[in-house]
Structure formats: C-alpha cells, structure tokens
Write a protein that holds these residues in place. Structure first.
Motif, PDB file in Angstrom:
ATOM      1  N   ILE A 178       0.831  -1.207   0.000  1.00 26.57           N
ATOM      2  CA  ILE A 178       0.000   0.000   0.000  1.00 26.57           C
ATOM      3  C   ILE A 178       0.867   1.259   0.000  1.00 26.57           C
ATOM      4  CG2 ILE A 178      -1.616   1.342   1.412  1.00 26.57           C
ATOM      5  CD1 ILE A 178      -2.936  -1.286   2.213  1.00 26.57           C
ATOM      6  N   ILE A 179       1.942   1.260   0.796  1.00 27.84           N
ATOM      7  CA  ILE A 179       2.829   2.427   0.836  1.00 27.84           C
ATOM      8  C   ILE A 179       3.491   2.647  -0.527  1.00 27.84           C
ATOM      9  CG2 ILE A 179       4.975   3.313   1.832  1.00 27.84           C
ATOM     10  CD1 ILE A 179       4.134   1.962   4.469  1.00 27.84           C
TER      11      ILE A 179
ATOM     12  N   SER B  82       0.954   4.046  -2.904  1.00 29.13           N
ATOM     13  CA  SER B  82       0.664   5.467  -2.662  1.00 29.13           C
ATOM     14  C   SER B  82       1.721   6.363  -3.299  1.00 29.13           C
ATOM     15  CB  SER B  82       0.581   5.735  -1.154  1.00 29.13           C
ATOM     16  OG  SER B  82       1.862   5.665  -0.548  1.00 29.13           O
TER      17      SER B  82
ATOM     18  N   TRP C 297      -5.041   6.824  -4.456  1.00 25.93           N
ATOM     19  CA  TRP C 297      -3.655   6.630  -4.021  1.00 25.93           C
ATOM     20  C   TRP C 297      -3.039   7.931  -3.531  1.00 25.93           C
ATOM     21  CZ3 TRP C 297      -3.042   2.125  -2.545  1.00 25.93           C
ATOM     22  CH2 TRP C 297      -3.504   1.026  -3.265  1.00 25.93           C
ATOM     23  N   LEU C 298      -3.429   9.065  -4.129  1.00 23.66           N
ATOM     24  CA  LEU C 298      -2.977  10.351  -3.600  1.00 23.66           C
ATOM     25  C   LEU C 298      -3.549  10.584  -2.205  1.00 23.66           C
ATOM     26  CD1 LEU C 298      -3.299  12.662  -6.751  1.00 23.66           C
ATOM     27  CD2 LEU C 298      -1.191  11.824  -5.710  1.00 23.66           C
TER      28      LEU C 298
ATOM     29  N   THR D 237      -4.437   8.216  -0.091  1.00 23.57           N
ATOM     30  CA  THR D 237      -3.738   7.290   0.808  1.00 23.57           C
ATOM     31  C   THR D 237      -2.396   7.871   1.235  1.00 23.57           C
ATOM     32  OG1 THR D 237      -4.778   5.401  -0.281  1.00 23.57           O
ATOM     33  CG2 THR D 237      -2.826   4.954   1.035  1.00 23.57           C
ATOM     34  N   ARG D 238      -1.716   8.501   0.292  1.00 23.65           N
ATOM     35  CA  ARG D 238      -0.424   9.126   0.614  1.00 23.65           C
ATOM     36  C   ARG D 238      -0.590  10.191   1.684  1.00 23.65           C
ATOM     37  NH1 ARG D 238       2.497  12.067  -4.274  1.00 23.65           N
ATOM     38  NH2 ARG D 238       2.196   9.981  -5.173  1.00 23.65           N
TER      39      ARG D 238
ATOM     40  N   SER E 132      -3.089  10.531   3.889  1.00 17.64           N
ATOM     41  CA  SER E 132      -3.497   9.921   5.159  1.00 17.64           C
ATOM     42  C   SER E 132      -2.320   9.268   5.860  1.00 17.64           C
ATOM     43  CB  SER E 132      -4.608   8.890   4.908  1.00 17.64           C
ATOM     44  OG  SER E 132      -5.777   9.511   4.421  1.00 17.64           O
ATOM     45  N   LEU E 133      -1.452   8.590   5.110  1.00 10.27           N
ATOM     46  CA  LEU E 133      -0.289   7.934   5.708  1.00 10.27           C
ATOM     47  C   LEU E 133       0.726   8.963   6.211  1.00 10.27           C
ATOM     48  CD1 LEU E 133       0.281   4.921   3.288  1.00 10.27           C
ATOM     49  CD2 LEU E 133      -0.610   4.852   5.616  1.00 10.27           C
TER      50      LEU E 133
ATOM     51  N   SER F 257      -7.799  13.016   0.483  1.00 11.11           N
ATOM     52  CA  SER F 257      -7.408  12.067   1.525  1.00 11.11           C
ATOM     53  C   SER F 257      -8.492  11.010   1.542  1.00 11.11           C
ATOM     54  CB  SER F 257      -7.283  12.750   2.892  1.00 11.11           C
ATOM     55  OG  SER F 257      -8.566  13.069   3.403  1.00 11.11           O
ATOM     56  N   LEU F 258      -8.252   9.911   2.221  1.00 14.40           N
ATOM     57  CA  LEU F 258      -9.261   8.854   2.241  1.00 14.40           C
ATOM     58  C   LEU F 258     -10.554   9.344   2.874  1.00 14.40           C
ATOM     59  CD1 LEU F 258      -7.048   5.751   3.122  1.00 14.40           C
ATOM     60  CD2 LEU F 258      -8.003   6.388   0.909  1.00 14.40           C
TER      61      LEU F 258
END
Length: 385
Positions: A59-60, A63, A180-181, A183-184, A186-187, A335-336
C-alpha cells in the motif's frame, strides 16, 4: 609359582586404554539469542502480522507510484467524463465483479412504461444505451411496476476505448489516482503523528518518570490540562488562524496527541528506575541523560513500539473523521476521509465512490492493528518459546 602366576594373568588384548572425554551434557550447543532476536523470531511466527506488514508495504509503495499507472494520472477535472463507473480490461467480462463499465439500478412506476421512462430520464435520456429488464409488471397501482435498468455509459459517451479502473468522480477526475494520492496524505499524517509521539511523548514521559518529585508534579499537571481539551475544540481554534488542511490536523495532533504516550512511558520508567541495573549505572557515575538514553529507553522500547503502532490507525481515523465533517483536507486535495465524504453525498447513485476508499482505509487500520498485536506478543517474554 611364577609360571602359574603368569598362566592366571588375563590376556593383554582385553585391556583397552581409556580416553578421557569432556563432559558435554551441559554444553550450550546453539548460540544464545538476545531479547530482540527472540522478539523477531516470535513476531515472524505470527502469520497474520507478517501478511499485514507485506500488505502495508504494498500500500505504501502504491501510494507513491500508483498515481502514475495510467494516462489519467495527473489530469485535472474533465466534466465530459464525469461519474464514469469502474471499467477494467478482462475483468469487464466477469459480471459479478461490477467492473464492466455500466450503471445499474431498479426503478418503479405505476406501469412498466412509466418505470422505464423514469430509468431513461435518470440516465441522461440515452434511451438507445439503456437496457431494460422487467421485474414486475404491476397491477396499475402507484409504483407497483418495477424494472431493472443497465446504462452502458461508455458506449453512450463514445468512450469504448477508455478504461477508468475505479471510475471517475463528479468532476471527471480519475478515482484510481485520487485514491492513491489520498492514501499518501493519510499515511503522511499518520506517520507524522507517530513521530510526534516518539519525539515529544517519549522524552516528556521519560523525564517526568525518572526525575519524579516536583518535576513530575509540574509536568503531569500540564498533561492533565492538555488532555482535558477535546481535539475538536483544538481544531476549531486552529481554524480561526489556519485554513483546513494537513497543517491544522498536524498541529492538533502535536498539541494533544502525544499525551497518551507520555503517560505510558512515565509509568514504565517509574517501574524501571529502581531496578538494579539503573542503580549500577548510577554507581558507575553515569549521567542522568545517559541512564535514560542507554538503559531505560532500550528496556521500555517494546511498549513504545507497540503504542506507536496503535497510534497510526488512530491518527488515520482522526483525519478521516475531520475530513468527513469538513474540517480536514479541503478539495481539490484528496485524503481517504475526504474521498469517503465526497462519495457519501451521492452514495445511492454512485456507490463505488464510497466503496473503494472505505475498503482501503479499513484494510490499513486492520493491518496496523494486527501488526500491533503481533508486536505486543513478540515483546512479551511469556510468548517466547
């Protein structure tokens, strides 16, 4: 007599020289393992935790590189391709996957004709591209007839050669890229929260627990004041000064997010500071700072790592909640949580806009919790075998 004595002697071949061997019954045949080596061995026995780590690595990586997987990667909005459902090569031929690029819904009316008309109106009056299946002809009463309509939107918009893997949003932006943006983002917020916990919470709790006395009293009163302020109040106060976004969320986590870690570290330090190894370090003349860094922190590293792993999903959920109520990431940034909020407004018509980001955020939170469970077992000496 001498001859008789010689006859009674046993043969020399019965005598075997004795070789003295070293006693190996208590010898250690395998190299000894340190506590962290034992913890690593126990962790890798936990299959769910290992699978979760592999999943999070994927997932990382996605992202980072996922937005560049198709030709729509960094395209802006395009209303001509708005609200396109997911369509994936090969998968479009498998009906139950829902990736065939069609929109489906059921419509009611007093007659079949009226229900059909409702379906055609709903799908941009593109009658030639709407397939109707009669579910119930009804008896002429209100909304007694029901039809199932399938809208071939890619054909209607003459986009049969295009594939949007996760569909597009209301403004025609590719959902694959935005997920995916998001997710990036949020992470990033989650890892920043974890870093704040480590830098501020561990140092603050370690100093408070080690020095004790008046220092501990003052530091703990400060924590009690900060803990008594709800996060939402902090966010509202920050919004007066800053615009909603990553900065306001990070600052909110910086102000109040580290207090839980500080309390946990303080409790562990209070238990450890009276142990013999700390007394030995003091006797050898080591400074307080060195005792905290070199002796206390390594011995409570397990609880710090575990608590950090549980902080990450909490921060992701906190960001998603703020974005969902409009206090987090502001469009066009993604964001998610922001994606779920945008999809929720049109959930009944376009459920895929909610489904994919919701599934992804659930996977991330479950994976981090499973990793945290695995680390908790790994740092528990009773689990080492």
């Amino acid at each position: 007599m001498a001859g008789q004595h010689q006859k009674n002697e046993p043969p020399k071949e019965l005598f075997v020289s004795h070789e003295r061997k070293e006693n190996t019954t208590e010898m250690i045949t395998k190299p000894s393992r340190s506590f962290f080596q034992d913890a690593r061995r126990t962790f890798f026995k936990n299959k769910m935790a290992v699978v979760s780590i592999i999943l999070m690595i994927i997932i990382i990586l996605m992202s980072i590189i996922g937005p560049y997987f198709n030709e729509y990667g960094m395209d802006g909005q395009d209303l001509s391709r708005a609200k396109m459902p997911p369509r994936v090569p090969v998968a479009e031929n498998i009906p139950f996957l829902g990736m065939d690029g069609t929109l489906q819904d059921e419509f009611k009316g007093s007659t079949v004709e009226e229900a059909t008309e409702n379906a055609v109106m709903r799908y941009d009056n593109a009658e030639d591209f709407v397939d109707i299946e009669v579910l119930s002809e009804g008896d002429g009463s209100t909304d007694s007839a029901e039809v199932s309509a399938t809208y071939n939107i890619y054909e209607a918009k003459e986009m049969t050669d295009d594939y949007f893997w996760l569909g597009t949003d209301q403004l025609g932006r590719d959902q694959w890229t935005r997920i995916w943006l998001g997710t990036r983002v949020s992470l990033i917020i989650a890892f920043v929260a974890a870093a704040i916990d480590l830098l501020i919470g561990v140092a603050y709790g370690g100093i408070s627990g080690y020095y004790g006395g008046r220092v501990d009293d003052v530091l703990q009163r400060i924590i009690e004041i900060l803990s008594g302020i709800p996060n939402l109040v902090v966010i509202f106060l920050l919004l007066i000064v800053l615009q909603p976004g990553i900065m306001s969320i990070v600052l909110a986590l910086t102000i109040t997010g580290w207090t839980g870690m500080a309390r946990i570290v303080r409790g562990e330090v209070l238990k450890q500071k009276n142990e013999e190894y700390v007394l030995a370090a003091r006797t050898l003349g080591q400074t307080n700072g060195k005792i905290i860094r070199k002796h206390l922190m390594p011995n409570i590293a397990g609880i710090i790592i575990i608590n950090t792993m549980f902080t990450i999903p909490s921060a992701i959920f906190f960001e998603a909640f703020l974005s969902f109520i409009g206090l987090g990431i502001v469009p066009p940034e993604a964001s998610l949580g922001a994606l779920i909020d945008a999809g929720f407004k049109v959930f009944r018509l376009y459920p895929y806009l909610v489904f994919y980001p919701a599934v992804l955020i659930s996977i991330i939170m479950i994976a981090f919790n499973l990793i945290g469970d695995g680390l908790r077992d790994a740092f528990d000496p009773r689990m080492h075998k």
